[in-house]
Design a protein around this motif. Structure first.
Motif, mmCIF file in Angstrom:
data_model
loop_
_atom_site.group_PDB
_atom_site.id
_atom_site.type_symbol
_atom_site.label_atom_id
_atom_site.label_comp_id
_atom_site.label_asym_id
_atom_site.label_seq_id
_atom_site.Cartn_x
_atom_site.Cartn_y
_atom_site.Cartn_z
ATOM 1 N N ALA A 40 15.637 -16.413 -55.512
ATOM 2 C CA ALA A 40 16.055 -17.454 -56.443
ATOM 3 C C ALA A 40 14.884 -18.371 -56.805
ATOM 4 C CB ALA A 40 17.184 -18.280 -55.833
ATOM 5 N N ASP A 41 13.947 -18.512 -55.890
ATOM 6 C CA ASP A 41 12.806 -19.412 -56.072
ATOM 7 C C ASP A 41 11.527 -18.586 -55.964
ATOM 8 O OD1 ASP A 41 10.773 -21.307 -55.877
ATOM 9 O OD2 ASP A 41 11.870 -22.588 -54.474
ATOM 10 N N TRP A 42 11.029 -18.119 -57.120
ATOM 11 C CA TRP A 42 9.851 -17.253 -57.118
ATOM 12 C C TRP A 42 8.607 -17.929 -56.554
ATOM 13 C CZ3 TRP A 42 9.745 -12.200 -57.245
ATOM 14 C CH2 TRP A 42 10.866 -11.532 -57.748
ATOM 15 N N PRO A 43 8.300 -19.184 -56.903
ATOM 16 C CA PRO A 43 7.120 -19.815 -56.296
ATOM 17 C C PRO A 43 7.200 -19.871 -54.764
ATOM 18 C CG PRO A 43 7.770 -21.020 -58.250
ATOM 19 C CD PRO A 43 8.870 -20.021 -57.969
ATOM 20 N N ALA A 44 8.371 -20.162 -54.222
ATOM 21 C CA ALA A 44 8.526 -20.207 -52.762
ATOM 22 C C ALA A 44 8.354 -18.808 -52.171
ATOM 23 C CB ALA A 44 9.879 -20.788 -52.385
ATOM 24 N N HIS A 45 8.913 -17.792 -52.835
ATOM 25 C CA HIS A 45 8.772 -16.419 -52.357
ATOM 26 C C HIS A 45 7.296 -16.003 -52.364
ATOM 27 C CE1 HIS A 45 9.772 -12.287 -51.468
ATOM 28 N NE2 HIS A 45 9.024 -11.902 -52.490
ATOM 29 N N GLU A 46 6.621 -16.300 -53.456
ATOM 30 C CA GLU A 46 5.209 -15.930 -53.559
ATOM 31 C C GLU A 46 4.374 -16.650 -52.505
ATOM 32 O OE1 GLU A 46 3.996 -16.351 -57.669
ATOM 33 O OE2 GLU A 46 5.628 -15.044 -58.327
ATOM 34 N N ALA A 47 4.686 -17.899 -52.233
ATOM 35 C CA ALA A 47 3.961 -18.638 -51.193
ATOM 36 C C ALA A 47 4.194 -18.000 -49.825
ATOM 37 C CB ALA A 47 4.395 -20.107 -51.177
ATOM 38 N N LYS A 48 5.426 -17.563 -49.566
ATOM 39 C CA LYS A 48 5.741 -16.921 -48.283
ATOM 40 C C LYS A 48 5.000 -15.594 -48.150
ATOM 41 C CE LYS A 48 9.462 -15.762 -45.204
ATOM 42 N NZ LYS A 48 10.799 -16.139 -44.820
ATOM 43 N N ILE A 49 4.951 -14.811 -49.224
ATOM 44 C CA ILE A 49 4.270 -13.520 -49.178
ATOM 45 C C ILE A 49 2.761 -13.711 -49.084
ATOM 46 C CG2 ILE A 49 3.904 -11.330 -50.382
ATOM 47 C CD1 ILE A 49 6.759 -11.841 -49.095
ATOM 48 N N ALA A 50 2.220 -14.712 -49.755
ATOM 49 C CA ALA A 50 0.790 -15.012 -49.611
ATOM 50 C C ALA A 50 0.492 -15.372 -48.149
ATOM 51 C CB ALA A 50 0.367 -16.131 -50.557
ATOM 52 N N ALA A 51 1.388 -16.120 -47.515
ATOM 53 C CA ALA A 51 1.213 -16.449 -46.093
ATOM 54 C C ALA A 51 1.277 -15.182 -45.239
ATOM 55 C CB ALA A 51 2.273 -17.456 -45.649
ATOM 56 N N PHE A 52 2.177 -14.268 -45.597
ATOM 57 C CA PHE A 52 2.253 -12.988 -44.879
ATOM 58 C C PHE A 52 0.906 -12.269 -44.937
ATOM 59 C CE2 PHE A 52 2.587 -8.403 -45.263
ATOM 60 C CZ PHE A 52 3.185 -8.066 -44.057
ATOM 61 N N TRP A 53 0.335 -12.182 -46.151
ATOM 62 C CA TRP A 53 -0.933 -11.472 -46.304
ATOM 63 C C TRP A 53 -2.084 -12.219 -45.624
ATOM 64 C CZ3 TRP A 53 -0.779 -6.668 -46.720
ATOM 65 C CH2 TRP A 53 0.170 -6.018 -47.502
ATOM 66 N N ARG A 54 -2.079 -13.556 -45.661
ATOM 67 C CA ARG A 54 -3.121 -14.300 -44.945
ATOM 68 C C ARG A 54 -3.030 -14.029 -43.441
ATOM 69 N NH1 ARG A 54 -1.593 -18.272 -48.490
ATOM 70 N NH2 ARG A 54 -0.569 -19.449 -46.841
ATOM 71 N N ASN A 55 -1.812 -13.907 -42.947
ATOM 72 C CA ASN A 55 -1.622 -13.568 -41.539
ATOM 73 C C ASN A 55 -2.123 -12.155 -41.246
ATOM 74 O OD1 ASN A 55 -0.361 -14.144 -38.847
ATOM 75 N ND2 ASN A 55 0.805 -12.329 -39.428
ATOM 76 N N ALA A 56 -1.747 -11.197 -42.107
ATOM 77 C CA ALA A 56 -2.106 -9.795 -41.883
ATOM 78 C C ALA A 56 -3.599 -9.536 -42.052
ATOM 79 C CB ALA A 56 -1.309 -8.898 -42.845
ATOM 80 N N ILE A 57 -4.248 -10.262 -42.949
ATOM 81 C CA ILE A 57 -5.661 -10.007 -43.257
ATOM 82 C C ILE A 57 -6.583 -10.986 -42.536
ATOM 83 C CG2 ILE A 57 -7.395 -9.931 -45.086
ATOM 84 C CD1 ILE A 57 -5.009 -9.231 -47.023
ATOM 85 N N LEU A 58 -6.244 -12.262 -42.600
ATOM 86 C CA LEU A 58 -7.114 -13.308 -42.061
ATOM 87 C C LEU A 58 -6.694 -13.782 -40.663
ATOM 88 C CD1 LEU A 58 -7.406 -15.471 -45.315
ATOM 89 C CD2 LEU A 58 -8.979 -13.674 -44.515
ATOM 90 N N PHE A 59 -5.558 -13.290 -40.186
ATOM 91 C CA PHE A 59 -5.020 -13.669 -38.875
ATOM 92 C C PHE A 59 -4.776 -15.173 -38.775
ATOM 93 C CE2 PHE A 59 -7.572 -9.796 -38.187
ATOM 94 C CZ PHE A 59 -6.562 -8.946 -37.773
ATOM 95 N N GLU A 60 -4.267 -15.770 -39.864
ATOM 96 C CA GLU A 60 -4.062 -17.223 -39.908
ATOM 97 C C GLU A 60 -2.840 -17.713 -39.140
ATOM 98 O OE1 GLU A 60 -3.930 -18.962 -43.772
ATOM 99 O OE2 GLU A 60 -6.062 -18.706 -44.082
ATOM 100 N N ARG A 61 -1.916 -16.865 -38.867
ATOM 101 C CA ARG A 61 -0.657 -17.264 -38.221
ATOM 102 C C ARG A 61 0.115 -18.281 -39.064
ATOM 103 N NH1 ARG A 61 -0.574 -14.721 -33.485
ATOM 104 N NH2 ARG A 61 -2.503 -14.459 -32.302
ATOM 105 N N SER A 62 0.039 -18.088 -40.373
ATOM 106 C CA SER A 62 0.734 -18.993 -41.288
ATOM 107 C C SER A 62 2.077 -18.433 -41.737
ATOM 108 C CB SER A 62 -0.144 -19.264 -42.512
ATOM 109 O OG SER A 62 -0.496 -18.049 -43.149
ATOM 110 N N TYR A 63 2.413 -17.248 -41.270
ATOM 111 C CA TYR A 63 3.661 -16.593 -41.672
ATOM 112 C C TYR A 63 4.571 -16.480 -40.467
ATOM 113 C CZ TYR A 63 6.874 -12.883 -43.072
ATOM 114 O OH TYR A 63 8.004 -12.146 -43.344
ATOM 115 N N ASP A 64 5.831 -16.829 -40.677
ATOM 116 C CA ASP A 64 6.829 -16.691 -39.632
ATOM 117 C C ASP A 64 8.007 -15.957 -40.243
ATOM 118 O OD1 ASP A 64 8.332 -16.940 -37.317
ATOM 119 O OD2 ASP A 64 9.043 -18.947 -37.851
ATOM 120 N N GLY A 65 8.104 -14.693 -39.991
ATOM 121 C CA GLY A 65 9.193 -13.924 -40.565
ATOM 122 C C GLY A 65 9.234 -12.526 -39.985
#
Length: 130
Positions: A40-65
């Motif tokens: 329903a909220d594309w900007p929020a979804h995109e921010a969550k997925i960007a956090a997923f990729w930062r976690n997967a690539i940069l190991f930022e631990r910014s994604y919780d899901g």
């Protein structure tokens, strides 16, 4: 102690890939309606997925899901949908990144996509052969 990135990439590059990718997803005849039923909220979804990729690539631990749980709970995600998903993703990577970075991120995305696809096969996506 933090781990080094899997490959060199910036937050801005990750956000750019995610933004362009989801613009294509929204217009896709098969994937668009599937995502549209849940996002329903594309900007929020995109921010969550960007956090997923930062976690997967940069190991930022910014994604919780839990991507597997989310895709299973959606109820309308099928294993074969990862084929056009990855094709679109690879197209965006090729347009936005150097060949080396695009290749490294693509390999990671394909590995994740295979895992999700296999998990969904056992969850009623397609019948297993005896």
């Amino acid at each position: 102690m933090s781990l080094p990135p899997r490959f060199p990439i910036s937050d801005i590059q990750i956000e750019g890939v995610v933004t362009e990718f989801y613009a294509l997803i929204r217009a896709h005849p098969v994937l668009g309606p599937v995502f549209g039923a849940h996002v329903a909220d594309w900007p929020a979804h995109e921010a969550k997925i960007a956090a997923f990729w930062r976690n997967a690539i940069l190991f930022e631990r910014s994604y919780d899901g839990n991507p597997m749980a989310v895709h299973k709970a959606a109820g309308n995600v099928r294993p074969g949908m990862f084929i056009p998903w990855l094709k679109l993703f690879d197209e965006v990577l090729a347009r936005r990144l150097s060949p080396e970075t695009a290749s490294a991120w693509s390999a990671l995305a394909h590995r994740i996509g295979r895992g999700l696809s296999l998990g969904l096969q056992d969850y009623g996506g397609i019948p297993k052969l005896s």
